[in-house]
Write a protein that holds these residues in place. Structure first.
Motif, mmCIF file in Angstrom:
data_model
loop_
_atom_site.group_PDB
_atom_site.id
_atom_site.type_symbol
_atom_site.label_atom_id
_atom_site.label_comp_id
_atom_site.label_asym_id
_atom_site.label_seq_id
_atom_site.Cartn_x
_atom_site.Cartn_y
_atom_site.Cartn_z
ATOM 1 N N LEU A 144 65.735 -37.334 -28.698
ATOM 2 C CA LEU A 144 67.011 -38.604 -28.951
ATOM 3 C C LEU A 144 67.903 -37.340 -30.023
ATOM 4 O O LEU A 144 66.790 -37.864 -31.144
ATOM 5 N N ARG A 158 73.032 -34.354 -21.157
ATOM 6 C CA ARG A 158 73.090 -35.524 -22.662
ATOM 7 C C ARG A 158 73.525 -36.777 -21.584
ATOM 8 O O ARG A 158 75.034 -36.517 -20.882
ATOM 9 N N ASP A 159 73.392 -37.876 -21.809
ATOM 10 C CA ASP A 159 73.813 -38.907 -22.339
ATOM 11 C C ASP A 159 73.881 -40.127 -23.385
ATOM 12 O O ASP A 159 72.756 -39.592 -23.848
ATOM 13 N N LEU A 161 74.010 -42.643 -26.056
ATOM 14 C CA LEU A 161 73.222 -44.012 -26.135
ATOM 15 C C LEU A 161 73.889 -45.028 -27.279
ATOM 16 O O LEU A 161 73.963 -46.298 -26.675
ATOM 17 N N ALA A 269 71.942 -38.988 -28.646
ATOM 18 C CA ALA A 269 72.168 -38.523 -26.985
ATOM 19 C C ALA A 269 70.892 -38.705 -26.460
ATOM 20 O O ALA A 269 70.090 -38.220 -27.048
ATOM 21 N N LEU A 270 70.672 -38.921 -25.906
ATOM 22 C CA LEU A 270 69.529 -38.513 -24.942
ATOM 23 C C LEU A 270 69.737 -36.954 -24.114
ATOM 24 O O LEU A 270 70.367 -37.478 -23.198
ATOM 25 N N ARG A 286 62.405 -41.336 -18.520
ATOM 26 C CA ARG A 286 64.204 -41.636 -18.831
ATOM 27 C C ARG A 286 64.852 -42.531 -18.951
ATOM 28 O O ARG A 286 65.038 -43.305 -19.939
ATOM 29 N N THR A 287 64.729 -43.442 -17.879
ATOM 30 C CA THR A 287 64.781 -44.809 -17.919
ATOM 31 C C THR A 287 64.501 -45.760 -19.059
ATOM 32 O O THR A 287 65.195 -46.244 -19.850
ATOM 33 N N LEU A 289 63.799 -44.558 -22.242
ATOM 34 C CA LEU A 289 64.306 -44.449 -23.169
ATOM 35 C C LEU A 289 65.353 -44.617 -22.833
ATOM 36 O O LEU A 289 66.342 -45.444 -24.382
ATOM 37 N N LYS A 290 66.742 -44.787 -21.737
ATOM 38 C CA LYS A 290 67.783 -45.040 -21.864
ATOM 39 C C LYS A 290 68.597 -46.562 -22.501
ATOM 40 O O LYS A 290 69.115 -47.069 -23.002
ATOM 41 N N GLU A 291 67.029 -47.907 -21.554
ATOM 42 C CA GLU A 291 66.986 -48.797 -22.187
ATOM 43 C C GLU A 291 66.794 -49.007 -23.850
ATOM 44 O O GLU A 291 67.848 -50.342 -24.424
ATOM 45 N N THR A 294 70.416 -48.106 -25.512
ATOM 46 C CA THR A 294 71.174 -48.923 -25.213
ATOM 47 C C THR A 294 70.975 -50.479 -25.673
ATOM 48 O O THR A 294 71.946 -50.910 -26.414
#
Length: 307
Positions: A144, A158-159, A161, A269-270, A286-287, A289-291, A294
């Motif tokens: 992160l 890269r996402d 977020l 970003a992740l 991953r889910t 972290l993204k949740e 976000t």
């Protein structure tokens, strides 16, 4: 070759003393000396030499000692895996965290990881450049960190977020605080600056046209000294504005409104390695972290920033 002898050699080199190493290993000094003698017979050369300050490794001793260090680390990792298995944990994930993100979201970040019952998490902070290299070497599972970096990233996913922009912050003792107008760039020429995160390619401060004066001090991979200077000096620094203000360590009035200043994006970003056959437990993390990132992005104030 006896791996235990290599581990013992590594400890002797680290301690610089056979007696100290024997004490650490809970064996007698003669027993440890015999182990090293057996290893030297196998090699056909001395592994240690005595100096007035203790023992040091010979060239071949140094190389074998490095191998012993690896065996020690892997043995400890094996013990930790067994402890995790007995505790009911299924896997361990290593996650790099941007220092300012960790500083500003410590409650949400720790709660998110503690809420996941099946996995163990190893969290580490540091500069983006250093941690991306660890990610490439598969010593991290996720990072992160800053979405915009100047290191090669072809093999990385890269996402983006968390939305953010950079801004210039003045230390609490700066005379620029409290001015009810835009600050001209010429006014900044009399100011002292410091840099945070520049060597990571994060702040791009080397090309910052506001930096007419050389920075007095720079920080990479840490944030506490940065916040100390913002609370106790008149120096200026460019930081990710939203995260800095979320920390509560700096006040909104310390963010300067600079005339014609184009604030670059400083999103979070992740990062991870490209992996098209990702195992289910990694997909779950991953889910997670993204949740949680976000959710922070959606719930945190924007402090008037154009994000």
């Amino acid at each position: 070759m006896n791996p235990n002898h290599l581990k013992q050699l590594a400890i002797i080199i680290k301690q610089g003393s056979i007696s100290a190493a024997a004490e650490q290993l809970f064996i007698t000094q003669p027993t440890l000396t015999r182990s090293i003698q057996q290893l030297e017979q196998k090699v056909g050369a001395p592994l240690l030499k005595r100096t007035r300050y203790g023992v040091v490794a010979t060239e071949i001793g140094e190389r074998l000692g490095q191998l012993g260090e690896k065996i020690l680390a892997e043995a400890e990792q094996g013990n930790e895996i067994i402890r995790q298995w007995h505790s009911g944990f299924h896997n361990q994930f290593s996650i790099g965290i941007d220092p300012l993100w960790e500083y500003s979201t410590v409650t949400q970040t720790t709660e998110a990881f503690l809420a996941e019952p099946r996995f163990v998490f190893h969290l580490r902070t540091g500069s983006a450049a250093t941690q991306i290299e660890l990610l490439k070497r598969e010593q991290l599972d996720f990072l992160l960190g800053p979405a915009h970096v100047t290191v090669a990233q072809r093999e990385l996913a890269r996402d983006v977020l968390f939305r953010d922009r950079a801004a210039v912050f003045a230390g609490a003792k700066s005379p620029l605080i409290g001015l009810n107008r835009s600050i001209k760039k010429t006014e900044l020429e009399r100011c002292k600056w410091f840099i945070a995160g520049a060597s990571a390619g994060f702040m791009n401060a080397q090309n910052d046209e506001l930096l007419s004066n050389a920075a007095k001090i720079a920080f990479t991979g840490g944030i506490h000294s940065v916040m100390h200077l913002l609370q106790n000096s008149e120096m200026l620094v460019r930081l990710p504005a939203r995260l800095a203000l979320m920390s509560g360590a700096v006040k909104p009035e310390q963010m300067l409104n600079i005339e014609e200043d184009q604030s670059p994006r400083r999103d979070i970003a992740l990062w991870s390695l490209q992996d098209y056959s990702e195992r289910p437990d990694k997909q779950r993390v991953r889910t997670l972290l993204k949740e949680f990132v976000t959710n922070i992005d959606q719930q945190a104030p924007c402090f008037g920033l154009d994000i």
